[in-house]
Scaffold this motif. Structure first.
Motif, mmCIF file in Angstrom:
data_model
loop_
_atom_site.group_PDB
_atom_site.id
_atom_site.type_symbol
_atom_site.label_atom_id
_atom_site.label_comp_id
_atom_site.label_asym_id
_atom_site.label_seq_id
_atom_site.Cartn_x
_atom_site.Cartn_y
_atom_site.Cartn_z
ATOM 1 N N ARG A 295 0.819 -1.197 0.000
ATOM 2 C CA ARG A 295 0.000 0.000 0.000
ATOM 3 C C ARG A 295 0.868 1.268 0.000
ATOM 4 O O ARG A 295 0.540 2.247 -0.679
ATOM 5 N N TRP B 229 6.560 12.449 -7.542
ATOM 6 C CA TRP B 229 7.018 12.677 -8.909
ATOM 7 C C TRP B 229 7.691 14.030 -9.043
ATOM 8 O O TRP B 229 8.657 14.185 -9.811
ATOM 9 N N LEU C 42 3.573 6.027 -5.670
ATOM 10 C CA LEU C 42 3.500 6.119 -7.127
ATOM 11 C C LEU C 42 2.322 6.961 -7.599
ATOM 12 O O LEU C 42 2.305 7.410 -8.746
ATOM 13 N N THR C 43 1.345 7.161 -6.740
ATOM 14 C CA THR C 43 0.203 8.000 -7.110
ATOM 15 C C THR C 43 0.274 9.381 -6.477
ATOM 16 O O THR C 43 -0.678 10.146 -6.578
ATOM 17 N N SER C 44 1.412 9.705 -5.844
ATOM 18 C CA SER C 44 1.553 10.991 -5.170
ATOM 19 C C SER C 44 2.227 12.009 -6.089
ATOM 20 O O SER C 44 3.343 11.754 -6.574
ATOM 21 N N PRO C 45 1.615 13.160 -6.325
ATOM 22 C CA PRO C 45 2.277 14.206 -7.120
ATOM 23 C C PRO C 45 3.569 14.712 -6.471
ATOM 24 O O PRO C 45 4.508 15.096 -7.173
ATOM 25 N N GLN D 34 2.072 1.962 -3.441
ATOM 26 C CA GLN D 34 0.967 2.456 -4.265
ATOM 27 C C GLN D 34 0.727 3.950 -3.996
ATOM 28 O O GLN D 34 0.518 4.731 -4.928
ATOM 29 N N LEU D 35 0.781 4.330 -2.715
ATOM 30 C CA LEU D 35 0.584 5.732 -2.369
ATOM 31 C C LEU D 35 1.694 6.610 -2.943
ATOM 32 O O LEU D 35 1.444 7.729 -3.403
#
Length: 227
Positions: free
Chosen positions: A72, A84, A78-81, A75-76
């Motif tokens: 989890r 990136w 890789l989906t966090s702006p 996942q958090l």
């Protein structure tokens, strides 16, 4: 009786030789064991601990581990702006800093690779930043970049420009931090490239000189490809 005695002596000799070979085979591992244990303590154990923590719901404020959540956390991330954006900033910093360090280090290594009078003194001066601990470099440049009392802002104001908070500027913070990194680690790049240049065989350069090649042609066509 004599044959039996000789066989026993031969067997004892073989066992002694085998034991000696075994001890010689273990000697390198015994010598390396302190370093391996130190590496295990400071590197591998924290790495394994980090991997375990990454699978838990872990609160860094109070070190509270509330349970296993699997992937989890990944996942958090890789989906966090924010992740990136941090990755983008890090890549920009690496490209700027390492690119400048490579270019400057190579230039200094080529210029200072010749054995002329006083060249060792210049090499020593260049290596001074490398001898400082990163925390010392950080504090030193933080004081130098201070808006009120920093020497760099004093120079800026002496030239008639307004004082600038370099480390808080969205435009200047990245190049300034990259400049500090370049200042400290260019000597390391210089040292490696200087050793590489001095290890190059001289025959190709002598042949190029006989054929009329210029210094620039020797650097571009011989030294760089060989490096």
């Amino acid at each position: 009786m004599t044959a039996t005695t000789r066989k026993m002596e031969r067997d004892a000799t073989e066992r002694g030789a085998a034991g000696h070979a075994a001890r010689r085979g273990l000697a390198p591992y015994l010598v390396m064991s302190p370093a391996l244990l130190f590496l295990l303590a400071i590197s591998i154990v924290p790495l394994l601990f980090s991997l375990v923590v990454s699978l838990l719901r872990f609160n860094l404020m109070n070190l509270d581990r509330t349970g296993f959540i699997g992937l989890r956390n990944f996942q958090l991330i890789l989906t966090s702006p924010d992740f990136w954006n941090s990755l983008r900033v890090t890549l920009q910093f690496v490209i700027i800093a390492v690119g400048c360090e490579l270019a400057l280090g190579l230039t200094l290594a080529i210029v200072l690779s010749r054995n002329v009078a006083g060249i060792a003194l210049f090499r020593s001066f260049i290596l001074v930043p490398l001898a400082l601990a990163p925390v010392v470099v950080g504090l030193l440049w933080r004081f130098m970049l201070n808006t009120e009392s920093g020497v760099l802002n004093w120079l800026v104001s002496s030239l008639g420009f307004p004082r600038t908070d370099f480390l808080s500027s969205t435009v200047l913070a990245m190049p300034v931090v990259a400049l500090v990194d370049v200042w400290q680690w260019t000597p390391f790049m210089f040292l490696i490239l200087l050793a590489a240049i001095q290890a190059l065989p001289q025959e190709p350069f002598e042949a190029a000189a006989i054929d009329g090649a210029t210094t620039w042609q020797s650097i571009v066509d011989i030294a760089l490809p060989m490096l």
